[in-house]
Design a protein around this motif. Structure first.
Motif, PDB file in Angstrom:
ATOM      1  N   GLY A 163       4.632  10.307  -6.736  1.00 12.75           N
ATOM      2  CA  GLY A 163       5.661  10.745  -7.669  1.00 12.75           C
ATOM      3  C   GLY A 163       5.069  11.173  -8.996  1.00 12.75           C
ATOM      4  O   GLY A 163       5.487  12.173  -9.596  1.00 12.75           O
ATOM      5  N   SER A 164       4.074  10.422  -9.459  1.00  9.60           N
ATOM      6  CA  SER A 164       3.408  10.772 -10.709  1.00  9.60           C
ATOM      7  C   SER A 164       2.700  12.115 -10.603  1.00  9.60           C
ATOM      8  O   SER A 164       2.796  12.961 -11.501  1.00  9.60           O
ATOM      9  N   PRO A 222      -2.175   7.056 -10.099  1.00  9.71           N
ATOM     10  CA  PRO A 222      -1.184   7.973 -10.680  1.00  9.71           C
ATOM     11  C   PRO A 222      -1.780   9.290 -11.166  1.00  9.71           C
ATOM     12  O   PRO A 222      -1.072  10.288 -11.280  1.00  9.71           O
ATOM     13  N   GLU A 223      -3.075   9.286 -11.484  1.00 11.33           N
ATOM     14  CA  GLU A 223      -3.731  10.501 -11.956  1.00 11.33           C
ATOM     15  C   GLU A 223      -4.928  10.814 -11.065  1.00 11.33           C
ATOM     16  O   GLU A 223      -5.658   9.913 -10.645  1.00 11.33           O
ATOM     17  N   VAL A 224      -5.116  12.097 -10.805  1.00 11.79           N
ATOM     18  CA  VAL A 224      -6.270  12.569 -10.035  1.00 11.79           C
ATOM     19  C   VAL A 224      -6.884  13.744 -10.787  1.00 11.79           C
ATOM     20  O   VAL A 224      -6.185  14.707 -11.119  1.00 11.79           O
ATOM     21  N   THR A 225      -8.173  13.647 -11.061  1.00 13.27           N
ATOM     22  CA  THR A 225      -8.881  14.719 -11.760  1.00 13.27           C
ATOM     23  C   THR A 225     -10.099  15.131 -10.943  1.00 13.27           C
ATOM     24  O   THR A 225     -10.925  14.280 -10.576  1.00 13.27           O
ATOM     25  N   ASP A 267       0.833  -1.201   0.000  1.00 14.54           N
ATOM     26  CA  ASP A 267       0.000   0.000   0.000  1.00 14.54           C
ATOM     27  C   ASP A 267       0.871   1.256   0.000  1.00 14.54           C
ATOM     28  O   ASP A 267       0.648   2.197  -0.773  1.00 14.54           O
ATOM     29  N   VAL A 268       1.875   1.276   0.866  1.00 16.23           N
ATOM     30  CA  VAL A 268       2.774   2.433   0.950  1.00 16.23           C
ATOM     31  C   VAL A 268       3.530   2.621  -0.366  1.00 16.23           C
ATOM     32  O   VAL A 268       3.693   3.749  -0.855  1.00 16.23           O
ATOM     33  N   ALA A 269       3.981   1.508  -0.952  1.00 16.98           N
ATOM     34  CA  ALA A 269       4.718   1.591  -2.216  1.00 16.98           C
ATOM     35  C   ALA A 269       3.847   2.167  -3.327  1.00 16.98           C
ATOM     36  O   ALA A 269       4.298   2.998  -4.128  1.00 16.98           O
ATOM     37  N   ARG A 270       2.590   1.742  -3.374  1.00 14.47           N
ATOM     38  CA  ARG A 270       1.673   2.266  -4.392  1.00 14.47           C
ATOM     39  C   ARG A 270       1.458   3.762  -4.212  1.00 14.47           C
ATOM     40  O   ARG A 270       1.453   4.532  -5.179  1.00 14.47           O
ATOM     41  N   ARG A 271       1.263   4.167  -2.980  1.00 17.90           N
ATOM     42  CA  ARG A 271       1.057   5.593  -2.726  1.00 17.90           C
ATOM     43  C   ARG A 271       2.308   6.396  -3.097  1.00 17.90           C
ATOM     44  O   ARG A 271       2.208   7.510  -3.620  1.00 17.90           O
TER      45      ARG A 271
END
Length: 504
Positions: A15-16, A197-200, A6-10
């Motif tokens: 970073g993205s 990786p993307e937030v809109t 979970d931490v690695a994904r976040r």
């Protein structure tokens, strides 16, 4: 998913976002802009000294505006017509009470227009979901009620709708989060600890604040990390002629808020049949007086079946908590009566010692007052000294902490035995009755459709147990920042309260 994963994904998603920033789709919504302009014009003209007579229509209009912003599903998936009807009704009623009838017309016309049109924000959201595919994105709603409304629509296209606290449950293949609210109304973790990786952010253009939140500790850090935002204007973003400039200082709070007023009980101490209690507003147009007891029964829909019904400490009750309540009477009273009945012949002796030490406490409080009593008990090491007044209630058996009860009896000059042992026996009988009820509540919850609870904020539980057929689950919408002195028999019994009507 492991915690490390979970931490690695976040970390990768963060970073993205740091490289490309977040996107904001500011969607033109002329009808929503009309209602927004009407509310802001009214607040601007009336100023801070406006009459309280305006509160009802403004609260209802603000709730409708909030739904327009956070629930852009088509009209057939909305249940907002009663809210629109209420705005129109209040506007007509106010016309004979206040001046500025033109402002009332603006609000009523804006509300009616909202009920007659779909939000363009919804069309943009649906197009975005279809572009990436429902399996590659998640929709993030502002809270549970908004999630339920959006899900009733988006379930048809296979899209997943979550609230921010559930983002850590999404699968690894999700690439983008569509957040249906302005950034300022969402937890900072949506962008500072993202799971995609993307937030809109998809929001109406008429809400001017597009600032992106930073980490809560970021402002104290050297070299604070700021997530950039790219705003994409979509559709007709023209503001109405009546719009008030965003730079004007207006007390405009978009998120629906209760009006608490000020404490009316003054600085006096409660009498023997009174208690200090917070007013709690519940979904379904209900209210509750909540005293400073140890705990209250609650429900957590996120827990697995069989583990949803439990207890919540009174001090931990916050908006979003689900309370399990008995209509017309407190659960505590019914549990007490059943426990006494279960004790059989032993009950008389046990109740006699209970009456004696509680009468002694009543006498001491009448003589020195609650505040002095709390000071003395705190000095003796009684941790729950703040509940000295509630302990006079026969149904509140004794302090939760045994050591506190022993110290209390010593302070009162009451013999430890058989009083101490009798109270513990009675408390255990209450716990057993409560545990039996919990099993029946769990079974009833297991049979219920919890989607209704999330959508409406309230749910009736059908129990086969005598005296408990009127059990409900209700979501907490707000808790007053101060207590009032109320009659002891009023606490923990839900009642109709119109001020809670449009908060959810």
């Amino acid at each position: 998913m492991s915690r490390a994963h979970d931490v690695a994904r976040r970390y990768l998603a963060s970073g993205s976002l740091m490289r490309q920033g977040v996107s904001i789709f500011a969607v033109g919504d002329p009808v929503g802009a009309q209602l927004n302009a009407a509310i802001r014009r009214t607040l601007f003209v009336l100023g801070d000294e406006r009459s309280e007579a305006w509160n009802g229509v403004l609260q209802a209009a603000n709730a409708l505006r909030w739904r327009r912003m956070t629930q852009p599903q088509p009209r057939e998936f909305h249940t907002q017509q009663p809210l629109i009807d209420e705005i129109v009704r209040q506007a007509k009623r106010l016309r004979n009470l206040v001046g500025d009838g033109a402002l009332l017309d603006l609000i009523a016309e804006g509300a009616v227009a909202v009920g007659e049109t779909d939000s363009p924000v919804g069309a943009v959201l649906l197009e975005s979901i279809q572009e990436v595919g429902p399996q590659g994105c998640v929709v993030v709603a502002s809270k549970g009620a908004a999630r339920a409304g959006l899900a009733s629509w988006l379930d048809e296209v296979g899209a997943t709708v979550l609230v921010p606290s559930e983002l850590d449950t999404i699968g690894a293949g999700i690439e983008i989060s569509y957040v249906i609210a302005p950034p300022t109304f969402m937890p900072s973790s949506v962008v500072t600890a993202p799971m995609t990786p993307e937030v809109t952010f998809v929001m109406p253009a008429w809400f001017g604040n597009r600032s992106v939140p930073s980490a809560t500790f970021g402002e104290h850090a050297e070299g604070q990390i700021v997530v950039k935002a790219t705003v994409h204007q979509i559709g007709d973003t023209t503001e109405p002629e009546a719009a008030v400039d965003e730079a004007e200082e207006i007390g405009d709070i978009y998120f629906p808020q209760p009006v608490w007023g000020t404490r009316t009980s003054g600085d006096r101490e409660p009498s023997s049949d009174e208690v200090e209690a917070w007013k709690v507003l519940l979904a379904g147009g209900q209210g509750l007086w909540l005293d400073d007891g140890d705990r209250i029964r609650s429900l957590d829909p996120k827990q697995p079946e069989g583990a949803r019904v439990g207890y919540e400490a009174v001090k931990s009750i916050v908006p979003g908590t689900y309370l399990v309540l008995r209509q017309g009477e407190t659960e505590r009273g019914a549990m007490y009566e059943q426990a006494v009945a279960a004790l059989g012949p032993r009950a008389a002796g046990i109740l006699a010692t209970q009456v004696r030490w509680k009468a002694s406490l009543e006498e001491r409080l009448a003589r020195i007052g609650s505040r002095q009593a709390m000071t003395e008990l705190e000095r003796l090491g009684v941790r729950s000294y703040g509940q000295v007044r509630p302990w006079t209630d026969p149904r509140l058996i004794c302090p939760q902490r045994d050591a506190d009860f022993a110290l209390l009896l010593d302070w009162l000059g009451e013999p430890s035995q058989p009083t101490y042992g009798n109270a513990i026996t009675l408390r255990r009988a209450v716990y057993k009755a409560s545990a039996d009820l919990r099993k029946q509540l769990e079974a009833a919850v297991g049979r219920a459709d919890l989607r209704v609870l999330e959508r409406d904020g309230t749910l009736h539980l059908d129990l086969p147990r005598e005296g408990f057929r009127g059990m409900i689950v209700a979501r907490v919408l707000a808790k007053a920042p101060f207590t009032e002195i109320v009659n002891r028999h009023q606490v923990r019994v839900p009642f109709t309260d119109g001020s809670a009507q449009w908060l959810d």
